[in-house]
Design an enzyme around this catalytic site. Structure first.
Site, PDB file in Angstrom:
ATOM      1  N   ASN A   9       0.869  -1.396   0.006  1.00  0.00           N
ATOM      2  CA  ASN A   9      -0.130  -0.147   0.122  1.00  0.00           C
ATOM      3  C   ASN A   9       0.939   1.388   0.047  1.00  0.00           C
ATOM      4  O   ASN A   9       1.317   1.754   1.238  1.00  0.00           O
ATOM      5  CB  ASN A   9      -0.724   0.059   1.229  1.00  0.00           C
ATOM      6  N   LYS A  11       0.306   4.339  -0.390  1.00  0.00           N
ATOM      7  CA  LYS A  11      -0.438   5.418   0.186  1.00  0.00           C
ATOM      8  C   LYS A  11      -0.024   6.680  -0.699  1.00  0.00           C
ATOM      9  O   LYS A  11      -0.049   6.505  -1.781  1.00  0.00           O
ATOM     10  CB  LYS A  11       0.225   5.605   1.633  1.00  0.00           C
ATOM     11  N   HIS A  95      -9.461   1.015   4.931  1.00  0.00           N
ATOM     12  CA  HIS A  95      -8.021   1.037   5.612  1.00  0.00           C
ATOM     13  C   HIS A  95      -8.430   2.236   6.716  1.00  0.00           C
ATOM     14  O   HIS A  95      -9.231   3.175   6.667  1.00  0.00           O
ATOM     15  CB  HIS A  95      -7.320   1.748   4.549  1.00  0.00           C
ATOM     16  N   GLU A  97      -6.844   4.731   7.766  1.00  0.00           N
ATOM     17  CA  GLU A  97      -6.863   5.949   7.432  1.00  0.00           C
ATOM     18  C   GLU A  97      -7.884   6.613   6.993  1.00  0.00           C
ATOM     19  O   GLU A  97      -8.133   7.626   6.985  1.00  0.00           O
ATOM     20  CB  GLU A  97      -5.378   6.278   6.679  1.00  0.00           C
ATOM     21  N   GLU A 167      -5.687  -5.164  10.643  1.00  0.00           N
ATOM     22  CA  GLU A 167      -4.666  -4.165  10.800  1.00  0.00           C
ATOM     23  C   GLU A 167      -4.647  -3.307  12.014  1.00  0.00           C
ATOM     24  O   GLU A 167      -5.639  -2.390  12.154  1.00  0.00           O
ATOM     25  CB  GLU A 167      -4.578  -3.066   9.773  1.00  0.00           C
ATOM     26  N   GLY A 173       2.361   2.229  10.547  1.00  0.00           N
ATOM     27  CA  GLY A 173       3.067   3.358  10.271  1.00  0.00           C
ATOM     28  C   GLY A 173       3.863   3.913  11.700  1.00  0.00           C
ATOM     29  O   GLY A 173       4.354   4.703  11.813  1.00  0.00           O
ATOM     30  N   SER A 212       3.262  -2.373  10.312  1.00  0.00           N
ATOM     31  CA  SER A 212       4.792  -2.444  10.441  1.00  0.00           C
ATOM     32  C   SER A 212       5.448  -3.634   9.963  1.00  0.00           C
ATOM     33  O   SER A 212       6.351  -4.062  10.731  1.00  0.00           O
ATOM     34  CB  SER A 212       5.136  -1.775  11.545  1.00  0.00           C
ATOM     35  N   GLY A 233       2.634  -1.188   4.351  1.00  0.00           N
ATOM     36  CA  GLY A 233       2.691   0.044   3.889  1.00  0.00           C
ATOM     37  C   GLY A 233       4.095   0.740   3.613  1.00  0.00           C
ATOM     38  O   GLY A 233       4.560   0.616   2.639  1.00  0.00           O
ATOM     39  N   GLY A 234       4.893   1.326   4.613  1.00  0.00           N
ATOM     40  CA  GLY A 234       6.066   1.607   4.406  1.00  0.00           C
ATOM     41  C   GLY A 234       7.054   0.907   3.760  1.00  0.00           C
ATOM     42  O   GLY A 234       7.826   1.297   2.930  1.00  0.00           O
TER      43      GLY A 234
HETATM   44  C1  PEP Z   1      -0.706   0.051   5.907  1.00  0.00           C
HETATM   45  O1  PEP Z   1      -0.601   1.204   5.165  1.00  0.00           O
HETATM   46  O2  PEP Z   1      -1.852  -0.754   5.695  1.00  0.00           O
HETATM   47  C2  PEP Z   1       0.138  -0.290   6.797  1.00  0.00           C
HETATM   48  C3  PEP Z   1       0.178  -1.557   7.296  1.00  0.00           C
HETATM   49  O3  PEP Z   1       1.120   0.642   6.915  1.00  0.00           O
HETATM   50  P1  PEP Z   1       2.757   0.111   7.532  1.00  0.00           P
HETATM   51  O4  PEP Z   1       3.396  -1.152   6.985  1.00  0.00           O
HETATM   52  O5  PEP Z   1       3.581   1.513   7.245  1.00  0.00           O
HETATM   53  O6  PEP Z   1       2.633   0.122   9.072  1.00  0.00           O
END
Ligand code: PEP
Length: 251
Positions: A9, A11, A95, A97, A167, A173, A212, A233-234
């Site tokens: 993802n 973002k 999600h 966010e 999640e 994040g 994460s 994500g990251g």
């Molecule tokens: C996400 O955006 O769904 C996510 C899990 O981000 P991260 O891996 O950065 O925690």
């Protein structure tokens, strides 16, 4: 054996040259995956780029969000039909966010999942509790409610064509990952909720963990019985990290 999936993802990150380097590496590496599918969910303006870089490879791509409306005067929205035109297989819905920063509620998320299914794509339905909710001991109540609202709306046929992602909001994040046991406990609960509806769907539903995930913790998380891959994500923005996570899902 359940399908394994590692979904990046991105973002609101990326640029045309950065994306090209990353997508080319994902396209090349996806061919070496057998059990796991690698997928990336990119910002809308980059869907055409993802489509042209990944078409013909084993990697898939998708949207990070979608409108629950099919078409019309909805400034700024993007329909499921538009995602399909760009070859998307997946669209993330719900999600945290979107829930927290853009006020999306369970009912809207359920409509979005339905809109994605109606176009023959796979909704990746996200559920997860905040830290305050975990500390109050209501993780299962929250996750169960989020799942049931969508499941009631899309029914067994829709569920069968969906993917779930657990999640925990406190792990997204933040660099704070749920322990494999914490993740497994909620994944097992989610599978139990599904089993209460349909045992066959519960047995085959891929349930991804997100929060994460990195190359360093992926194998341990994916080693848990009810964890079928990751929503990343990251770490999905760094080719070597993302591809190592994909390889960890092969195990
Ligand atoms: C996400 O955006 O769904 C996510 C899990 O981000 P991260 O891996 O950065 O925690």
């Amino acid at each position: 054996m359940r399908q394994r999936l590692v979904m990046g993802n991105w973002k609101m990150h990326g640029s045309l040259p950065e994306n090209k380097a990353l997508l080319d590496k994902v396209a090349a590496a996806a061919g070496g995956l057998n059990r796991a599918i690698a997928a990336v969910c990119v910002p809308y303006p980059y869907l055409a780029q993802a489509q042209s870089a990944l078409a013909g490879s084993k990697a898939a791509w998708g949207g990070q969000n979608v409108s629950h409306y099919p078409k019309g005067a909805f400034t700024g929205e993007v329909s499921a039909g538009m995602l399909r035109e760009f070859g998307c297989r997946y669209a993330i819905v719900g999600h945290s966010e979107r829930r927290q920063l853009f006020g999306e509620d369970d009912a809207t998320i359920a409509l979005k999942a339905g809109a994605v299914l109606a176009e023959g794509m796979v909704p990746v339905i996200c559920v997860g509790e905040t830290l305050a909710e975990r500390e109050r001991g209501i993780t299962e109540e929250v996750v169960g409610r989020q799942l049931n609202v969508v499941a009631d709306r899309i029914g067994p046929e829709g569920l069968k064509a969906s993917v779930l992602a657990y999640e925990p909001v406190w792990a997204i994040g933040t660099g704070k990952t749920a322990t494999p046991d914490q993740a497994q406990a909620v994944h097992a609960y989610v599978r139990g909720v599904l089993a209460g509806r349909d045992k066959g769907i519960a047995a085959t539903m891929p349930i991804l963990y997100g929060g994460s995930v990195k190359a360093a913790n992926a194998a341990e998380l994916f080693g848990m019985q009810d964890v079928d891959g990751g929503l990343v994500g990251g770490a999905s923005l760094v080719a070597e990290e993302f591809l190592a996570i994909c390889r960890a899902a092969e195990g």
